[in-house]
Design a protein around this motif. Structure first.
Motif, PDB file in Angstrom:
ATOM      1  N   HIS A   6       0.880  -1.171   0.000  1.00  0.00           N
ATOM      2  CA  HIS A   6       0.000   0.000   0.000  1.00  0.00           C
ATOM      3  C   HIS A   6       0.915   1.218   0.000  1.00  0.00           C
ATOM      4  CE1 HIS A   6      -3.469   2.534   1.085  1.00  0.00           C
ATOM      5  NE2 HIS A   6      -2.553   3.242   1.735  1.00  0.00           N
ATOM      6  N   THR A   7       0.672   2.144  -0.921  1.00  0.00           N
ATOM      7  CA  THR A   7       1.430   3.391  -0.936  1.00  0.00           C
ATOM      8  C   THR A   7       0.656   4.421  -0.123  1.00  0.00           C
ATOM      9  OG1 THR A   7       2.336   2.865  -3.112  1.00  0.00           O
ATOM     10  CG2 THR A   7       2.488   5.162  -2.398  1.00  0.00           C
ATOM     11  N   ASP A  12      -3.821   8.990   5.343  1.00  0.00           N
ATOM     12  CA  ASP A  12      -3.718   7.593   5.765  1.00  0.00           C
ATOM     13  C   ASP A  12      -3.134   7.497   7.172  1.00  0.00           C
ATOM     14  OD1 ASP A  12      -4.723   6.371   3.498  1.00  0.00           O
ATOM     15  OD2 ASP A  12      -2.772   5.799   2.682  1.00  0.00           O
ATOM     16  N   ILE A  17      -5.256   1.903   7.063  1.00  0.00           N
ATOM     17  CA  ILE A  17      -4.696   0.957   6.092  1.00  0.00           C
ATOM     18  C   ILE A  17      -5.025  -0.473   6.514  1.00  0.00           C
ATOM     19  CG2 ILE A  17      -2.544   0.063   5.104  1.00  0.00           C
ATOM     20  CD1 ILE A  17      -1.450   3.002   5.460  1.00  0.00           C
ATOM     21  N   HIS A  20      -8.764  -1.183   6.006  1.00  0.00           N
ATOM     22  CA  HIS A  20      -9.083  -1.297   4.575  1.00  0.00           C
ATOM     23  C   HIS A  20      -8.659  -2.662   4.013  1.00  0.00           C
ATOM     24  CE1 HIS A  20      -9.773   0.013   0.451  1.00  0.00           C
ATOM     25  NE2 HIS A  20      -8.591  -0.498   0.153  1.00  0.00           N
ATOM     26  N   HIS A  21      -7.557  -3.192   4.523  1.00  0.00           N
ATOM     27  CA  HIS A  21      -7.026  -4.460   4.010  1.00  0.00           C
ATOM     28  C   HIS A  21      -7.385  -5.645   4.910  1.00  0.00           C
ATOM     29  CE1 HIS A  21      -4.808  -2.736   0.664  1.00  0.00           C
ATOM     30  NE2 HIS A  21      -4.507  -1.724   1.465  1.00  0.00           N
ATOM     31  N   LYS A  46       5.924   2.990   1.013  1.00  0.00           N
ATOM     32  CA  LYS A  46       5.300   1.719   0.637  1.00  0.00           C
ATOM     33  C   LYS A  46       5.275   0.819   1.867  1.00  0.00           C
ATOM     34  CE  LYS A  46       6.168   1.713  -4.281  1.00  0.00           C
ATOM     35  NZ  LYS A  46       5.071   2.564  -4.507  1.00  0.00           N
ATOM     36  N   ILE A  49       1.654  -5.209   2.910  1.00  0.00           N
ATOM     37  CA  ILE A  49       0.355  -5.624   3.461  1.00  0.00           C
ATOM     38  C   ILE A  49       0.353  -7.132   3.713  1.00  0.00           C
ATOM     39  CG2 ILE A  49      -2.133  -5.697   3.043  1.00  0.00           C
ATOM     40  CD1 ILE A  49      -0.981  -2.860   3.346  1.00  0.00           C
TER      41      ILE A  49
END
Length: 51
Positions: A6-7, A12, A17, A20-21, A46, A49
């Protein structure tokens, strides 16, 4: 499992993050040992994840 990243974008957080994942902040910190302070991530960074 393949590598996924994930960038970091403006606004954020590690919590957002992770949410979301469908994972946890603890997991993200475990697979990203270079993150020493979970409250300090940078735009463009970066974050691994899954591995």
């Amino acid at each position: 499992m393949h590598m996924m990243f994930h960038t970091v974008k403006r606004g954020d957080t590690l919590w957002k993050i992770a949410h979301h994942h469908h994972t946890s902040v603890h997991h993200l910190l475990h697979i990203n040992p270079s993150i020493k302070n979970p409250n300090l991530i940078y735009i463009g960074q970066k974050i691994k994840i899954k591995h």
